[in-house]
Design an enzyme around this catalytic site. Structure first.
Site, PDB file in Angstrom:
ATOM      1  N   LYS A 161      14.075 -52.884  14.319  1.00 35.94           N
ATOM      2  CA  LYS A 161      15.376 -53.303  15.221  1.00 35.94           C
ATOM      3  C   LYS A 161      16.010 -54.478  14.665  1.00 35.94           C
ATOM      4  CE  LYS A 161      13.204 -50.941  19.070  1.00 35.94           C
ATOM      5  NZ  LYS A 161      12.879 -51.085  20.360  1.00 35.94           N
TER       6      LYS A 161
ATOM      7  N   LYS B  41      15.604 -46.088  14.300  1.00 35.55           N
ATOM      8  CA  LYS B  41      15.683 -47.293  13.860  1.00 35.55           C
ATOM      9  C   LYS B  41      14.644 -47.562  12.718  1.00 35.55           C
ATOM     10  CE  LYS B  41      12.403 -47.598  17.318  1.00 35.55           C
ATOM     11  NZ  LYS B  41      12.713 -46.568  18.576  1.00 35.55           N
TER      12      LYS B  41
ATOM     13  N   GLY C 283      12.829 -34.129  22.328  1.00 38.23           N
ATOM     14  CA  GLY C 283      11.774 -34.822  23.065  1.00 38.23           C
ATOM     15  C   GLY C 283      12.546 -35.666  24.029  1.00 38.23           C
TER      16      GLY C 283
END
EC number: 1.1.1.3
Length: 430
Positions: A207, A107, A13
């Protein structure tokens, strides 16, 4: 010539294609810094025929991402698939089990399964690198884990989602409501068709969980993060915050206390004088505070093909050079097991906006609810009079415990004269 580092990339992607492009466009620079060439030799994705703007001719193709991990010609695996389960998790587990270093931008995977994956990496003696997982192109992981390694960190915090920061910036600058700002962000490609992961704070909380593990040398604990998003923020609250000398930011805060580790992601009012208050648009920022270094502020683009690919390739260069460090900064035997503190124990000031029917006695009822929960008022603001109609009343408090404020809000919300759910935003002195 030193043997090139052979890389397998799973997921083509925005980020995966960006990694291929960067390694080709900056091949000479990367080779000089890595001490040898770094080349992608194998890839995996869902659709082989899709045009990604980068050629995959001559590269070995795998329909099954996990199979790429067992390619004997692949030295290191890059995972840019995304998601906490399925192909991404299968690939990372397979690569580590095969004794191959892994670089990931995922993440969510690290926040949920990071403790398990770190243990496997340590047992196999291979690197698990994830600079791209937090704050895109900002070198936040290296800064916290390595650059500040000599410090006892007391707090790490940040603006960790560019979509939310863009929406709040547009609301402040143009006086528009959340729904309009979100719609425009979607049209510009800054927000997904389903924006829940961003605007509900989950992406940023992943995160924060990673940063907290690094800052305080403990296993990642996403379950211990308190998470709120920005859907309830109104243009009126943003305007009133400005009048009070604050800006509203979706802020992740991890703080070490004597009782344990506080990790929370929620909208905050931050003083306009603080550097983080001036981080606008799609930019991210990470702030770390250490006992010897003081405050360090990092700012930059937190997403996109270029910044994220930059972080991925930085990790590949470390692997090519043989530079490794424990996943969470220390070996598993040295990890702290300090507990995560519940949100109810948060202590700080609060902003409270009420929509109340303008009639005698209302303010007395509100202040009584605060007084009975041992909450001291710092200021009160009421603009204009409209007898018999709803008007905004704004209260700011001195420091109190979250549990006290929750109890007071429940009592205030039950008052007949209060016509909307009270808007509560935590004030961070920073």
């Amino acid at each position: 010539m030193t043997k090139p580092l052979s890389v397998g990339v799973a997921g083509l992607g925005t980020v995966g294609a960006g990694v291929l492009t960067l390694l080709r466009d900056n091949a000479a620079t990367v080779a000089a810094r890595a001490g040898r060439p770094i080349a992608v030799t194998a890839v995996s994705a869902r659709d082989r025929m899709r045009d990604r703007g980068v050629s995959i001719a001559g590269l070995r193709w795998y329909d099954d991402a996990a199979a790429l991990a067992n390619d004997p010609g692949v030295d290191v695996v890059v995972e840019t698939i995304g998601g906490t389960e399925g192909p991404a998790a299968d690939l990372v587990r397979a690569a580590l089990a095969a004794g191959k270093p892994v670089v990931t931008a995922n993440k969510a995977l690290l926040a949920i399964h990071g403790a398990e994956l770190a243990a496997t990496a340590e047992a196999k003696g291979v690197a698990l690198c994830f600079e791209a997982a937090v704050a895109g192109g900002i070198p936040a992981i290296k800064a916290v884990r390595e650059g500040l390694a000599a410090n006892d960190l007391t707090r790490v915090m940040g603006i960790l989602n560019g979509t939310c920061n863009y929406i709040l910036t547009q609301m402040r600058e143009r006086g528009i409501e959340f729904a309009q700002a979100l719609s425009e962000a979607q049209k510009l490609g800054y927000a997904e068709a389903d924006p829940s992961f961003d605007v509900d704070g989950i992406d940023a909380a992943h995160k924060l969980a990673i940063l907290a593990a690094l800052a305080f040398g403990r296993p990642v604990d996403f379950a211990g993060v308190h998470v709120e998003g920005i859907r309830s923020i109104s243009a009126l609250d943003i305007k009133l915050a400005e009048e009070l000398g604050y800006r509203i930011k979706l802020l992740g805060i991890a703080r070490r206390t004597e009782a344990g580790i506080e990790t929370r992601m929620h909208p905050c009012m931050v003083p306009v004088s603080h550097p983080i208050a001036r981080v606008d648009g799609v930019f991210n920022a990470v702030v770390a505070e250490g006992d010897f270094v003081g405050r360090v502020v990092l700012e930059g683009r937190g997403a996109g093909a270029g910044p994220t690919a930059s972080a991925v390739v930085a990790d590949l260069i470390d692997i090519a050079r043989g530079r490794t460090t424990p996943v969470w900064g220390v070996a598993s035997a040295a990890l702290s097991h300090a507990p995560s503190l519940p949100m109810s124990q948060r202590v700080g000031a609060y902003y409270l906006r009420l929509m109340v029917v303008d009639r005698p006695g209302v303010i007395a009822d509100v202040t009584a609810a605060l007084r009975d929960n041992a909450i001291s008022l710092e200021s009160m603001l009421q603009r204009g009079r409209a007898p018999g109609e709803a008007v905004p009343v704004v209260v700011t408090t001195h420091d109190c415990e979250e549990s006290q404020m929750r109890a007071a809000i429940a009592r205030i919300e039950a008052l007949e004269a209060v016509v909307e759910k009270p808007a509560m935003i935590r004030i961070e002195a920073l």
